[in-house]
Write a protein that holds these residues in place. Structure first.
Motif, PDB file in Angstrom:
ATOM      1  N   VAL A  53     -35.563 -34.383  34.749  1.00  0.00           N
ATOM      2  CA  VAL A  53     -34.751 -34.863  35.866  1.00  0.00           C
ATOM      3  C   VAL A  53     -35.676 -35.243  37.013  1.00  0.00           C
ATOM      4  CG1 VAL A  53     -32.922 -34.323  37.507  1.00  0.00           C
ATOM      5  CG2 VAL A  53     -32.842 -33.366  35.216  1.00  0.00           C
ATOM      6  N   GLY A  54     -35.692 -36.535  37.396  1.00  0.00           N
ATOM      7  CA  GLY A  54     -36.457 -36.998  38.558  1.00  0.00           C
ATOM      8  C   GLY A  54     -37.923 -36.624  38.508  1.00  0.00           C
ATOM      9  N   GLY A  55     -38.546 -36.766  37.390  1.00  0.00           N
ATOM     10  CA  GLY A  55     -39.969 -36.451  37.267  1.00  0.00           C
ATOM     11  C   GLY A  55     -40.252 -34.985  37.032  1.00  0.00           C
ATOM     12  N   GLY A  56     -39.239 -34.155  37.070  1.00  0.00           N
ATOM     13  CA  GLY A  56     -39.416 -32.734  36.784  1.00  0.00           C
ATOM     14  C   GLY A  56     -38.561 -32.320  35.598  1.00  0.00           C
ATOM     15  N   THR A  57     -38.460 -31.040  35.402  1.00  0.00           N
ATOM     16  CA  THR A  57     -37.645 -30.519  34.300  1.00  0.00           C
ATOM     17  C   THR A  57     -36.714 -29.425  34.818  1.00  0.00           C
ATOM     18  OG1 THR A  57     -39.323 -28.873  33.712  1.00  0.00           O
ATOM     19  CG2 THR A  57     -39.412 -30.987  32.559  1.00  0.00           C
ATOM     20  N   VAL A  58     -35.604 -29.267  34.145  1.00  0.00           N
ATOM     21  CA  VAL A  58     -34.651 -28.223  34.478  1.00  0.00           C
ATOM     22  C   VAL A  58     -34.354 -27.439  33.209  1.00  0.00           C
ATOM     23  CG1 VAL A  58     -32.684 -29.763  34.085  1.00  0.00           C
ATOM     24  CG2 VAL A  58     -32.390 -27.719  35.469  1.00  0.00           C
ATOM     25  N   SER A  59     -34.273 -26.135  33.345  1.00  0.00           N
ATOM     26  CA  SER A  59     -34.027 -25.276  32.186  1.00  0.00           C
ATOM     27  C   SER A  59     -32.546 -25.288  31.828  1.00  0.00           C
ATOM     28  CB  SER A  59     -34.474 -23.842  32.476  1.00  0.00           C
ATOM     29  OG  SER A  59     -35.866 -23.799  32.710  1.00  0.00           O
ATOM     30  N   LEU A  60     -32.268 -25.313  30.556  1.00  0.00           N
ATOM     31  CA  LEU A  60     -30.908 -25.296  30.053  1.00  0.00           C
ATOM     32  C   LEU A  60     -30.772 -24.215  28.988  1.00  0.00           C
ATOM     33  CD1 LEU A  60     -30.392 -29.141  29.504  1.00  0.00           C
ATOM     34  CD2 LEU A  60     -29.620 -27.798  31.463  1.00  0.00           C
ATOM     35  N   ASP A  61     -29.578 -23.693  28.869  1.00  0.00           N
ATOM     36  CA  ASP A  61     -29.314 -22.741  27.784  1.00  0.00           C
ATOM     37  C   ASP A  61     -27.879 -22.908  27.319  1.00  0.00           C
ATOM     38  OD1 ASP A  61     -27.496 -20.891  29.285  1.00  0.00           O
ATOM     39  OD2 ASP A  61     -29.308 -20.484  30.447  1.00  0.00           O
ATOM     40  N   ALA A  62     -27.630 -22.451  26.093  1.00  0.00           N
ATOM     41  CA  ALA A  62     -26.290 -22.563  25.510  1.00  0.00           C
ATOM     42  C   ALA A  62     -25.933 -21.249  24.846  1.00  0.00           C
ATOM     43  CB  ALA A  62     -26.245 -23.697  24.490  1.00  0.00           C
ATOM     44  N   LYS A  63     -24.772 -20.730  25.189  1.00  0.00           N
ATOM     45  CA  LYS A  63     -24.274 -19.527  24.540  1.00  0.00           C
ATOM     46  C   LYS A  63     -23.685 -19.872  23.173  1.00  0.00           C
ATOM     47  CE  LYS A  63     -23.110 -17.109  28.838  1.00  0.00           C
ATOM     48  NZ  LYS A  63     -22.030 -16.442  29.613  1.00  0.00           N
ATOM     49  N   GLY A  64     -23.453 -18.824  22.402  1.00  0.00           N
ATOM     50  CA  GLY A  64     -22.858 -19.046  21.097  1.00  0.00           C
ATOM     51  C   GLY A  64     -21.506 -19.717  21.192  1.00  0.00           C
ATOM     52  N   SER A  65     -20.729 -19.343  22.204  1.00  0.00           N
ATOM     53  CA  SER A  65     -19.404 -19.952  22.378  1.00  0.00           C
ATOM     54  C   SER A  65     -19.514 -21.426  22.744  1.00  0.00           C
ATOM     55  CB  SER A  65     -18.634 -19.200  23.459  1.00  0.00           C
ATOM     56  OG  SER A  65     -19.371 -19.148  24.676  1.00  0.00           O
ATOM     57  N   ASP A  66     -20.661 -21.848  23.340  1.00  0.00           N
ATOM     58  CA  ASP A  66     -20.880 -23.265  23.628  1.00  0.00           C
ATOM     59  C   ASP A  66     -21.213 -24.035  22.359  1.00  0.00           C
ATOM     60  OD1 ASP A  66     -20.539 -22.776  26.369  1.00  0.00           O
ATOM     61  OD2 ASP A  66     -22.665 -22.268  26.611  1.00  0.00           O
ATOM     62  N   VAL A  67     -21.921 -23.378  21.450  1.00  0.00           N
ATOM     63  CA  VAL A  67     -22.351 -24.030  20.216  1.00  0.00           C
ATOM     64  C   VAL A  67     -21.194 -24.167  19.238  1.00  0.00           C
ATOM     65  CG1 VAL A  67     -23.892 -23.853  18.231  1.00  0.00           C
ATOM     66  CG2 VAL A  67     -24.706 -23.206  20.515  1.00  0.00           C
ATOM     67  N   THR A  68     -20.475 -23.064  19.002  1.00  0.00           N
ATOM     68  CA  THR A  68     -19.340 -23.082  18.080  1.00  0.00           C
ATOM     69  C   THR A  68     -18.400 -21.915  18.387  1.00  0.00           C
ATOM     70  OG1 THR A  68     -18.658 -22.848  15.763  1.00  0.00           O
ATOM     71  CG2 THR A  68     -20.732 -21.796  16.389  1.00  0.00           C
ATOM     72  N   GLY A  69     -17.121 -22.185  18.337  1.00  0.00           N
ATOM     73  CA  GLY A  69     -16.136 -21.122  18.562  1.00  0.00           C
ATOM     74  C   GLY A  69     -15.627 -20.517  17.275  1.00  0.00           C
ATOM     75  N   VAL A  70     -16.155 -20.983  16.133  1.00  0.00           N
ATOM     76  CA  VAL A  70     -15.657 -20.516  14.835  1.00  0.00           C
ATOM     77  C   VAL A  70     -15.901 -19.027  14.612  1.00  0.00           C
ATOM     78  CG1 VAL A  70     -15.882 -20.776  12.335  1.00  0.00           C
ATOM     79  CG2 VAL A  70     -15.773 -22.794  13.801  1.00  0.00           C
ATOM     80  N   PRO A  71     -17.120 -18.497  14.836  1.00  0.00           N
ATOM     81  CA  PRO A  71     -17.328 -17.065  14.583  1.00  0.00           C
ATOM     82  C   PRO A  71     -16.398 -16.166  15.382  1.00  0.00           C
ATOM     83  CG  PRO A  71     -19.436 -18.183  14.798  1.00  0.00           C
ATOM     84  CD  PRO A  71     -18.384 -19.158  15.217  1.00  0.00           C
ATOM     85  N   THR A  72     -16.188 -16.489  16.649  1.00  0.00           N
ATOM     86  CA  THR A  72     -15.300 -15.677  17.474  1.00  0.00           C
ATOM     87  C   THR A  72     -13.878 -15.696  16.940  1.00  0.00           C
ATOM     88  OG1 THR A  72     -16.637 -16.056  19.456  1.00  0.00           O
ATOM     89  CG2 THR A  72     -14.360 -15.370  19.784  1.00  0.00           C
ATOM     90  N   ALA A  73     -13.397 -16.890  16.609  1.00  0.00           N
ATOM     91  CA  ALA A  73     -12.024 -17.013  16.099  1.00  0.00           C
ATOM     92  C   ALA A  73     -11.863 -16.255  14.783  1.00  0.00           C
ATOM     93  CB  ALA A  73     -11.672 -18.488  15.911  1.00  0.00           C
ATOM     94  N   LEU A  74     -12.842 -16.370  13.898  1.00  0.00           N
ATOM     95  CA  LEU A  74     -12.742 -15.698  12.605  1.00  0.00           C
ATOM     96  C   LEU A  74     -12.905 -14.189  12.733  1.00  0.00           C
ATOM     97  CD1 LEU A  74     -14.612 -18.174  10.222  1.00  0.00           C
ATOM     98  CD2 LEU A  74     -12.158 -17.811  10.499  1.00  0.00           C
ATOM     99  N   ALA A  75     -13.665 -13.737  13.727  1.00  0.00           N
ATOM    100  CA  ALA A  75     -13.774 -12.291  13.947  1.00  0.00           C
ATOM    101  C   ALA A  75     -12.433 -11.706  14.370  1.00  0.00           C
ATOM    102  CB  ALA A  75     -14.840 -12.001  15.003  1.00  0.00           C
ATOM    103  N   ILE A  76     -11.701 -12.439  15.198  1.00  0.00           N
ATOM    104  CA  ILE A  76     -10.367 -11.985  15.620  1.00  0.00           C
ATOM    105  C   ILE A  76      -9.417 -11.982  14.427  1.00  0.00           C
ATOM    106  CG2 ILE A  76      -8.395 -12.548  17.073  1.00  0.00           C
ATOM    107  CD1 ILE A  76     -10.371 -13.698  19.110  1.00  0.00           C
ATOM    108  N   VAL A  77      -9.509 -13.027  13.595  1.00  0.00           N
ATOM    109  CA  VAL A  77      -8.691 -13.070  12.374  1.00  0.00           C
ATOM    110  C   VAL A  77      -9.047 -11.895  11.471  1.00  0.00           C
ATOM    111  CG1 VAL A  77      -8.215 -14.374  10.266  1.00  0.00           C
ATOM    112  CG2 VAL A  77      -8.342 -15.552  12.462  1.00  0.00           C
ATOM    113  N   GLY A  78     -10.344 -11.597  11.364  1.00  0.00           N
ATOM    114  CA  GLY A  78     -10.774 -10.481  10.534  1.00  0.00           C
ATOM    115  C   GLY A  78     -10.245  -9.141  11.016  1.00  0.00           C
ATOM    116  N   LEU A  79     -10.225  -8.940  12.331  1.00  0.00           N
ATOM    117  CA  LEU A  79      -9.679  -7.701  12.873  1.00  0.00           C
ATOM    118  C   LEU A  79      -8.191  -7.578  12.557  1.00  0.00           C
ATOM    119  CD1 LEU A  79     -11.325  -7.299  16.406  1.00  0.00           C
ATOM    120  CD2 LEU A  79     -11.563  -5.770  14.448  1.00  0.00           C
ATOM    121  N   ALA A  80      -7.470  -8.677  12.711  1.00  0.00           N
ATOM    122  CA  ALA A  80      -6.036  -8.658  12.400  1.00  0.00           C
ATOM    123  C   ALA A  80      -5.816  -8.376  10.917  1.00  0.00           C
ATOM    124  CB  ALA A  80      -5.403  -9.987  12.782  1.00  0.00           C
TER     125      ALA A  80
END
Length: 212
Positions: A53-80
């Motif tokens: 950005v503008g000749g510099g750099t900015v740090s970025l990160d992504a949580k698991g929920s940002d990458v995919t919501g499938v594991p969370t949804a299936l974990a809830i299904v598994g508990l049920a």
């Protein structure tokens, strides 16, 4: 004096019961721990990188929920499904056990696929720089996607135990009927010589003076 030998039929009957209790405890433990691991690990940072950005750099990160919501949804299904295993019987129990196993397998697979995903960070890089063609640089992944996959594997194991030993496990409905349900009590005829019996009969709308 010699010890009294244990009758063979009783000794043989104790083995399946012990195995059933152990498999039940193991399935509950594995399913609950696996779902907890998935839900917690999916909220952690899975990937990190930078964007120019503008000749510099900015740090970025992504949580698991940002990458995919499938594991969370299936974990809830598994508990049920883990709870539902004890609420149904016979064929229904096998179907729910299969759902439990598939939930774990799906969560583990989605986590492993997400371990190399760059889509979430690329989207963040595009939003941060204002350039739709911008992509993340110096990409690195953390251990959390693999921790999530382990949690999914534990749910899968719980489902496999339910498929193998589920028919031997007790159900909540059957146990409630045996132990917890109110049972009708047979009321004895009112005794005219006992005032408390007369009052109880009147409360029930009965005529205490009528002979049974």
């Amino acid at each position: 004096m010699s010890a009294v030998p244990v009758p063979q039929p009783l000794a043989a009957a104790a083995t399946p019961a012990t195995s059933s209790r152990r498999s039940l405890a193991a399935a509950l433990f594995l399913g609950a721990v696996g779902a907890t691991v998935v839900l917690l690990a999916a909220g952690r940072i899975w990937a990190e990188g930078t964007a120019s950005v503008g000749g510099g750099t900015v740090s970025l990160d992504a949580k698991g929920s940002d990458v995919t919501g499938v594991p969370t949804a299936l974990a809830i299904v598994g508990l049920a499904a883990l709870v539902a295993v004890f609420a149904v019987r016979r064929a229904g129990r096998m179907l729910v056990a299969a759902l439990l196993a598939l939930s774990g397998a799906g969560a583990a697979t989605a986590a492993l696929l997400g371990a190399s995903d760059t889509g979430a960070l690329d989207e963040k890089a595009a939003r941060t720089t204002g350039d739709a063609a911008s992509t993340v640089e110096a990409l690195s992944h953390t251990v959390w996607p693999y921790v999530t996959a382990v949690g999914g594997a534990l749910i899968l194991l719980a489902g496999l135990l339910a498929l193998r030993y589920g028919p031997r496990w007790p159900s909540m409905s059957g146990r409630y009927e045996r132990d917890g349900s109110p049972r009708a009590r047979k009321e004895r005829p009112a005794d005219p010589d006992r005032p408390e019996d007369l009052w109880k009969a009147l409360d029930r709308g009965e005529d205490p003076t009528r002979e049974g």
